[in-house]
Write a protein that holds these residues in place. Structure first.
Motif, PDB file in Angstrom:
ATOM      1  N   ALA A   1       1.011  -1.393   0.119  1.00  0.00           N
ATOM      2  CA  ALA A   1      -0.275  -0.442  -0.088  1.00  0.00           C
ATOM      3  C   ALA A   1       1.004   1.158  -0.161  1.00  0.00           C
ATOM      4  CB  ALA A   1      -1.078  -0.047   1.176  1.00  0.00           C
ATOM      5  N   PHE A   2       1.960   1.163   0.341  1.00  0.00           N
ATOM      6  CA  PHE A   2       3.191   2.480   0.836  1.00  0.00           C
ATOM      7  C   PHE A   2       3.103   2.931  -0.611  1.00  0.00           C
ATOM      8  CE2 PHE A   2       7.349   4.263   0.949  1.00  0.00           C
ATOM      9  CZ  PHE A   2       7.424   5.097   1.996  1.00  0.00           C
ATOM     10  N   GLY A   3       3.377   4.173  -0.443  1.00  0.00           N
ATOM     11  CA  GLY A   3       3.289   5.042  -2.253  1.00  0.00           C
ATOM     12  C   GLY A   3       2.393   5.022  -3.246  1.00  0.00           C
ATOM     13  N   SER A   4       1.238   4.546  -3.069  1.00  0.00           N
ATOM     14  CA  SER A   4       0.657   3.917  -4.451  1.00  0.00           C
ATOM     15  C   SER A   4      -0.550   4.155  -4.222  1.00  0.00           C
ATOM     16  CB  SER A   4       0.703   2.630  -4.449  1.00  0.00           C
ATOM     17  OG  SER A   4      -0.100   2.161  -5.530  1.00  0.00           O
ATOM     18  N   ASP A   5      -1.222   4.821  -4.473  1.00  0.00           N
ATOM     19  CA  ASP A   5      -3.336   4.815  -4.302  1.00  0.00           C
ATOM     20  C   ASP A   5      -4.231   4.362  -4.817  1.00  0.00           C
ATOM     21  OD1 ASP A   5      -2.418   7.343  -2.188  1.00  0.00           O
ATOM     22  OD2 ASP A   5      -2.857   8.839  -4.757  1.00  0.00           O
ATOM     23  N   SER A   6      -3.783   3.747  -6.711  1.00  0.00           N
ATOM     24  CA  SER A   6      -3.968   2.541  -6.676  1.00  0.00           C
ATOM     25  C   SER A   6      -3.714   1.299  -6.126  1.00  0.00           C
ATOM     26  CB  SER A   6      -3.639   2.729  -8.403  1.00  0.00           C
ATOM     27  OG  SER A   6      -2.280   2.190  -8.310  1.00  0.00           O
ATOM     28  N   ASN A   7      -2.595   1.117  -5.515  1.00  0.00           N
ATOM     29  CA  ASN A   7      -2.851  -0.202  -4.917  1.00  0.00           C
ATOM     30  C   ASN A   7      -3.813   0.094  -3.927  1.00  0.00           C
ATOM     31  OD1 ASN A   7      -0.794  -1.095  -6.496  1.00  0.00           O
ATOM     32  ND2 ASN A   7       0.731  -1.706  -5.106  1.00  0.00           N
ATOM     33  N   ARG A   8      -3.451   0.934  -2.689  1.00  0.00           N
ATOM     34  CA  ARG A   8      -4.389   0.963  -1.683  1.00  0.00           C
ATOM     35  C   ARG A   8      -5.697   0.817  -1.947  1.00  0.00           C
ATOM     36  NH1 ARG A   8      -1.938   5.845  -1.342  1.00  0.00           N
ATOM     37  NH2 ARG A   8       0.029   6.005   0.613  1.00  0.00           N
TER      38      ARG A   8
ATOM     39  N   ALA B   1       1.433  -4.112  16.313  1.00  0.00           N
ATOM     40  CA  ALA B   1       2.172  -2.723  15.905  1.00  0.00           C
ATOM     41  C   ALA B   1       2.974  -2.880  14.519  1.00  0.00           C
ATOM     42  CB  ALA B   1       3.555  -2.422  16.539  1.00  0.00           C
ATOM     43  N   PHE B   2       2.766  -3.893  13.620  1.00  0.00           N
ATOM     44  CA  PHE B   2       2.509  -4.043  12.381  1.00  0.00           C
ATOM     45  C   PHE B   2       0.815  -3.659  12.250  1.00  0.00           C
ATOM     46  CE2 PHE B   2       5.898  -7.074  12.759  1.00  0.00           C
ATOM     47  CZ  PHE B   2       7.088  -6.091  12.566  1.00  0.00           C
ATOM     48  N   GLY B   3      -0.056  -3.747  12.825  1.00  0.00           N
ATOM     49  CA  GLY B   3      -1.155  -3.932  12.637  1.00  0.00           C
ATOM     50  C   GLY B   3      -1.105  -2.561  12.598  1.00  0.00           C
ATOM     51  N   CYS B   4      -1.090  -1.318  13.104  1.00  0.00           N
ATOM     52  CA  CYS B   4      -1.175   0.274  13.588  1.00  0.00           C
ATOM     53  C   CYS B   4      -0.630   0.470  11.951  1.00  0.00           C
ATOM     54  CB  CYS B   4      -0.680   0.605  14.664  1.00  0.00           C
ATOM     55  SG  CYS B   4      -1.947   0.205  15.928  1.00  0.00           S
ATOM     56  N   THR B   5       0.629  -0.260  11.310  1.00  0.00           N
ATOM     57  CA  THR B   5       1.179   0.331  10.752  1.00  0.00           C
ATOM     58  C   THR B   5       0.576   0.160   9.122  1.00  0.00           C
ATOM     59  OG1 THR B   5       3.410   0.149  11.468  1.00  0.00           O
ATOM     60  CG2 THR B   5       3.515   0.390   9.164  1.00  0.00           C
ATOM     61  N   ALA B   6       0.454  -0.992   8.773  1.00  0.00           N
ATOM     62  CA  ALA B   6      -0.996  -1.023   8.152  1.00  0.00           C
ATOM     63  C   ALA B   6      -2.056  -0.162   7.120  1.00  0.00           C
ATOM     64  CB  ALA B   6      -1.141  -2.425   8.001  1.00  0.00           C
ATOM     65  N   VAL B   7      -2.032  -0.291   9.088  1.00  0.00           N
ATOM     66  CA  VAL B   7      -4.151   1.265   8.753  1.00  0.00           C
ATOM     67  C   VAL B   7      -3.224   2.082   8.422  1.00  0.00           C
ATOM     68  CG1 VAL B   7      -5.381   2.001  10.108  1.00  0.00           C
ATOM     69  CG2 VAL B   7      -5.137  -0.508  11.052  1.00  0.00           C
ATOM     70  N   THR B   8      -2.685   2.930   9.106  1.00  0.00           N
ATOM     71  CA  THR B   8      -2.036   4.280   8.163  1.00  0.00           C
ATOM     72  C   THR B   8      -2.360   4.075   7.187  1.00  0.00           C
ATOM     73  OG1 THR B   8      -0.641   4.304  10.601  1.00  0.00           O
ATOM     74  CG2 THR B   8      -0.126   5.553   8.748  1.00  0.00           C
ATOM     75  N   ASN B   9      -0.850   2.863   6.497  1.00  0.00           N
ATOM     76  CA  ASN B   9      -0.820   2.938   4.822  1.00  0.00           C
ATOM     77  C   ASN B   9      -1.721   2.848   4.238  1.00  0.00           C
ATOM     78  OD1 ASN B   9       2.070   3.378   5.801  1.00  0.00           O
ATOM     79  ND2 ASN B   9       2.449   1.059   4.316  1.00  0.00           N
ATOM     80  N   LEU B  10      -2.966   2.060   4.737  1.00  0.00           N
ATOM     81  CA  LEU B  10      -4.323   1.986   3.977  1.00  0.00           C
ATOM     82  C   LEU B  10      -5.017   3.852   3.665  1.00  0.00           C
ATOM     83  CD1 LEU B  10      -4.931  -1.686   5.217  1.00  0.00           C
ATOM     84  CD2 LEU B  10      -4.413  -1.398   2.722  1.00  0.00           C
ATOM     85  N   ALA B  11      -4.942   4.116   4.628  1.00  0.00           N
ATOM     86  CA  ALA B  11      -5.738   5.054   5.275  1.00  0.00           C
ATOM     87  C   ALA B  11      -5.398   6.376   4.786  1.00  0.00           C
ATOM     88  CB  ALA B  11      -6.266   5.349   6.790  1.00  0.00           C
ATOM     89  N   HIS B  12      -3.907   6.670   4.583  1.00  0.00           N
ATOM     90  CA  HIS B  12      -3.431   7.892   3.946  1.00  0.00           C
ATOM     91  C   HIS B  12      -3.865   7.798   2.283  1.00  0.00           C
ATOM     92  CE1 HIS B  12       0.270  10.697   3.134  1.00  0.00           C
ATOM     93  NE2 HIS B  12       0.275   9.934   1.810  1.00  0.00           N
ATOM     94  N   ASN B  13      -4.492   9.368   2.516  1.00  0.00           N
ATOM     95  CA  ASN B  13      -4.701   9.505   0.832  1.00  0.00           C
ATOM     96  C   ASN B  13      -6.043   8.604   0.414  1.00  0.00           C
ATOM     97  OD1 ASN B  13      -4.605  12.097  -1.026  1.00  0.00           O
ATOM     98  ND2 ASN B  13      -3.216  10.252  -2.147  1.00  0.00           N
ATOM     99  N   SER B  14      -7.323   7.250   1.113  1.00  0.00           N
ATOM    100  CA  SER B  14      -7.634   7.141   0.367  1.00  0.00           C
ATOM    101  C   SER B  14      -8.913   7.514   1.845  1.00  0.00           C
ATOM    102  CB  SER B  14      -7.117   6.265   0.939  1.00  0.00           C
ATOM    103  OG  SER B  14      -8.221   4.447   0.062  1.00  0.00           O
ATOM    104  N   ALA B  15      -9.913   8.533   1.112  1.00  0.00           N
ATOM    105  CA  ALA B  15     -11.397   8.697   1.505  1.00  0.00           C
ATOM    106  C   ALA B  15     -12.017   7.402   1.677  1.00  0.00           C
ATOM    107  CB  ALA B  15     -12.147   9.954   1.382  1.00  0.00           C
TER     108      ALA B  15
END
Length: 266
Positions: A144-151, A178-192
């Protein structure tokens, strides 16, 4: 009569999980995904699935969790099931490493060749396996990191639900949380859309439970605060964070981790 004289061809020896995944990884993401699909198809043809719980013990957060080992009628033998889980666990880790070291184009191509469905499928099949769930979460976070399309694809393809279910199934695993929280951050970033979905599946509660359970773990508190910050861009999630005590949880994190500059910053 000596028969037809035809020689029977011996089946090739099965590679050990570590060697099988290493051989696939040397050929690229597509080969790793293909290996995961072969393992999943073979397991499905052999019957039901259960949790083998085969943590590889490699890398961060290895805790030796042996899962439940619950027997289910009609599933494959315990040895075969454990082999499948070990291969899938290591394959998720390989995909995580590839996504971490690759660029955005590589991460998009990984999803295009089926990495998302392979990881989510593995996580669904072996929910009690803490090692596999950790590696699956980390793979999704890196994809998910750095890719809106992947998110967007991960959210639509079951990744949000897979992360939430893993966090709920393994409350006592601080590294997984902790890894789950990281995943939540990456999935939520820039994706309403993903923020909405994360709020709807109740992930705010999962993050807050992790913060309450591990109050003096700076890594977890840092990643949890980041997750709440990113989720708060959604009005629904922001209201949920406030209603469920998120403000107090953030203050507690700053108090309990006073010496961690990242927690203080977030």
């Amino acid at each position: 009569d000596e028969g037809s004289g035809e020689e029977k061809e011996e089946a090739p020896a099965q590679l050990e999980p570590k060697a099988a995944v290493a051989a696939a990884a040397a050929q690229g993401v597509g080969a790793v995904v293909a290996l995961m699909k072969r393992i999943s198809e073979a397991a499905q043809s052999g019957g039901g699935r259960g949790g083998a719980g085969t943590d590889t013990g490699e890398g961060e957060g290895a805790d030796g969790d042996a899962g439940t080992g619950a027997d289910e009628g009609g599933r494959r033998s315990g040895h075969a099931d454990a082999y499948d889980a070990d291969v899938l666990c290591r394959a998720c880790r390989a995909l995580k490493d590839m996504a971490q070291s690759g660029d955005e184009a590589m991460r998009r191509s990984a999803v295009a060749v089926g990495a998302l469905s392979a990881v989510v499928g593995a996580m669904r099949s072996y929910r009690p396996d803490a090692g596999l769930q950790r590696n699956g979460i980390r793979a999704l976070a890196n994809l998910a990191f750095g890719s809106d399309s992947n998110r967007a694809e991960i959210g639509a393809g079951g990744g949000v639900v897979a992360v939430a279910e893993a966090m709920r199934a393994h409350r006592e695993d601080s590294s997984l949380q902790a890894f789950g929280c990281t995943a939540v951050t990456n999935l939520a970033h820039n994706s309403a859309r993903n923020r909405q979905q994360l709020a709807e599946v109740g992930v705010v509660n999962d993050v807050l439970i992790a913060m309450q359970r591990w109050p003096e773990d700076p890594k977890l508190q840092r990643q949890a605060c980041w997750a709440l910050l990113t989720l708060a861009a959604s009005d629904l999630a922001a209201a949920d964070i406030t209603r469920k005590g998120g403000v107090a949880a953030i203050v507690a994190a700053m108090t309990n981790c006073a010496d961690d500059p990242s927690v203080q910053h977030l």
